[in-house]
Design an enzyme around this catalytic site. Structure first.
Site, mmCIF file in Angstrom:
data_model
loop_
_atom_site.group_PDB
_atom_site.id
_atom_site.type_symbol
_atom_site.label_atom_id
_atom_site.label_comp_id
_atom_site.label_asym_id
_atom_site.label_seq_id
_atom_site.Cartn_x
_atom_site.Cartn_y
_atom_site.Cartn_z
ATOM 1 N N ASP A 1 19.939 49.504 41.846
ATOM 2 C CA ASP A 1 20.323 49.321 40.448
ATOM 3 C C ASP A 1 19.886 47.930 39.991
ATOM 4 O O ASP A 1 20.054 46.943 40.711
ATOM 5 C CB ASP A 1 21.839 49.481 40.308
ATOM 6 C CG ASP A 1 22.276 49.651 38.868
ATOM 7 O OD1 ASP A 1 22.772 50.728 38.512
ATOM 8 O OD2 ASP A 1 22.120 48.675 38.082
ATOM 9 N N ASN B 1 28.812 58.998 36.313
ATOM 10 C CA ASN B 1 29.329 58.750 34.966
ATOM 11 C C ASN B 1 28.845 59.842 34.012
ATOM 12 O O ASN B 1 27.681 60.243 34.055
ATOM 13 C CB ASN B 1 28.853 57.385 34.456
ATOM 14 C CG ASN B 1 29.515 56.230 35.180
ATOM 15 O OD1 ASN B 1 30.691 56.306 35.529
ATOM 16 N ND2 ASN B 1 28.773 55.165 35.424
ATOM 17 N N SER C 1 24.865 55.443 30.427
ATOM 18 C CA SER C 1 23.840 54.900 29.536
ATOM 19 C C SER C 1 22.466 55.538 29.722
ATOM 20 O O SER C 1 21.601 55.373 28.856
ATOM 21 C CB SER C 1 23.719 53.384 29.742
ATOM 22 O OG SER C 1 23.362 53.093 31.069
ATOM 23 N N HIS D 1 22.409 60.559 37.853
ATOM 24 C CA HIS D 1 22.253 59.534 38.884
ATOM 25 C C HIS D 1 23.592 59.308 39.560
ATOM 26 O O HIS D 1 24.617 59.166 38.911
ATOM 27 C CB HIS D 1 21.699 58.224 38.314
ATOM 28 C CG HIS D 1 22.378 57.734 37.072
ATOM 29 N ND1 HIS D 1 22.152 58.279 35.827
ATOM 30 C CD2 HIS D 1 23.292 56.756 36.894
ATOM 31 C CE1 HIS D 1 22.893 57.656 34.930
ATOM 32 N NE2 HIS D 1 23.606 56.729 35.547
ATOM 33 N N LEU D 2 23.533 59.273 40.869
ATOM 34 C CA LEU D 2 24.706 59.012 41.692
ATOM 35 C C LEU D 2 24.689 57.538 42.065
ATOM 36 O O LEU D 2 23.738 57.062 42.688
ATOM 37 C CB LEU D 2 24.632 59.888 42.948
ATOM 38 C CG LEU D 2 25.785 59.819 43.945
ATOM 39 C CD1 LEU D 2 27.088 60.295 43.311
ATOM 40 C CD2 LEU D 2 25.446 60.651 45.180
HETATM 41 P P1 DGP Z 1 25.228 54.628 33.960
HETATM 42 O O1 DGP Z 1 26.109 53.635 33.289
HETATM 43 O O2 DGP Z 1 26.020 55.496 34.919
HETATM 44 O O3 DGP Z 1 24.390 55.444 33.000
HETATM 45 O O4 DGP Z 1 24.258 53.776 34.883
HETATM 46 C C1 DGP Z 1 22.948 53.463 34.577
HETATM 47 C C2 DGP Z 1 22.521 52.407 35.559
HETATM 48 O O5 DGP Z 1 21.127 52.289 35.499
HETATM 49 C C3 DGP Z 1 23.092 51.017 35.277
HETATM 50 O O6 DGP Z 1 23.977 50.649 36.337
HETATM 51 C C4 DGP Z 1 21.887 50.109 35.224
HETATM 52 C C5 DGP Z 1 20.774 50.960 35.777
HETATM 53 N N1 DGP Z 1 19.488 50.741 35.154
HETATM 54 C C6 DGP Z 1 19.224 50.756 33.832
HETATM 55 N N2 DGP Z 1 17.917 50.525 33.611
HETATM 56 C C7 DGP Z 1 17.357 50.370 34.845
HETATM 57 C C8 DGP Z 1 16.019 50.118 35.287
HETATM 58 O O7 DGP Z 1 15.070 49.999 34.500
HETATM 59 N N3 DGP Z 1 15.826 49.996 36.623
HETATM 60 C C9 DGP Z 1 16.843 50.136 37.526
HETATM 61 N N4 DGP Z 1 16.554 49.991 38.815
HETATM 62 N N5 DGP Z 1 18.116 50.382 37.153
HETATM 63 C C10 DGP Z 1 18.353 50.503 35.825
#
Ligand code: DGP
Length: 116
Positions: free
Chosen positions: A30, A89, A97, A102-103
């Site tokens: 993440d 989520n 978001s 995604h887990l």
């Molecule tokens: P959620 O809130 O469950 O939709 O989590 C989305 C997650 O995705 C958040 O923890 C940050 C991560 N994230 C967002 N954009 C990127 C990206 O461009 N690269 C990576 N590796 N993670 C990302």
């Protein structure tokens, strides 16, 4: 490029720190980690979120759990003495978001229950 961020990570169009990859899933760190270990496990196929999962996605869901355990083992938190949290989520109240299933695999520290 597609209009889905995680589809673009799966395809390699957008770079990510990929820790595991197989026929059904990709796991990558993440970008905004909430714990020492924070990895996202996503299906290669575009599934919107846990609320849209149907009978046809059972293979992906099982694969995501197996990969999460494998990553936890790789990171040294898969044993009974440690452990980890898995989060899916769904929707704005959960601060979901990205509309690609995604887990979240979180670990390397202790967590509160119930979560804040
Ligand atoms: P959620 O809130 O469950 O939709 O989590 C989305 C997650 O995705 C958040 O923890 C940050 C991560 N994230 C967002 N954009 C990127 C990206 O461009 N690269 C990576 N590796 N993670 C990302």
């Amino acid at each position: 490029m597609s209009d889905c961020l995680f589809c673009d990570i799966v395809s390699g169009d957008i770079p990510a720190d990929v820790v595991r990859s197989d026929e059904l899933t990709v796991a990558f760190r993440d970008v905004n980690p909430q714990a020492p270990v924070h990895v996202l496990v996503v299906p290669r196929r575009h599934i919107i979120n846990a609320s849209t999962v149907g009978d046809g996605e059972g293979g992906e869901l099982a694969a995501m759990l197996v990969v999460a355990k494998a990553v936890a083992d790789d990171e040294g938190i898969g044993g009974e003495d440690r452990g980890y949290r898995l989060v899916l989520n769904v929707g704005p109240d959960a601060l979901n978001s990205v509309d690609h299933l995604h887990l979240h695999l979180l670990g390397g520290r202790a967590f509160d229950w119930p979560p804040g």
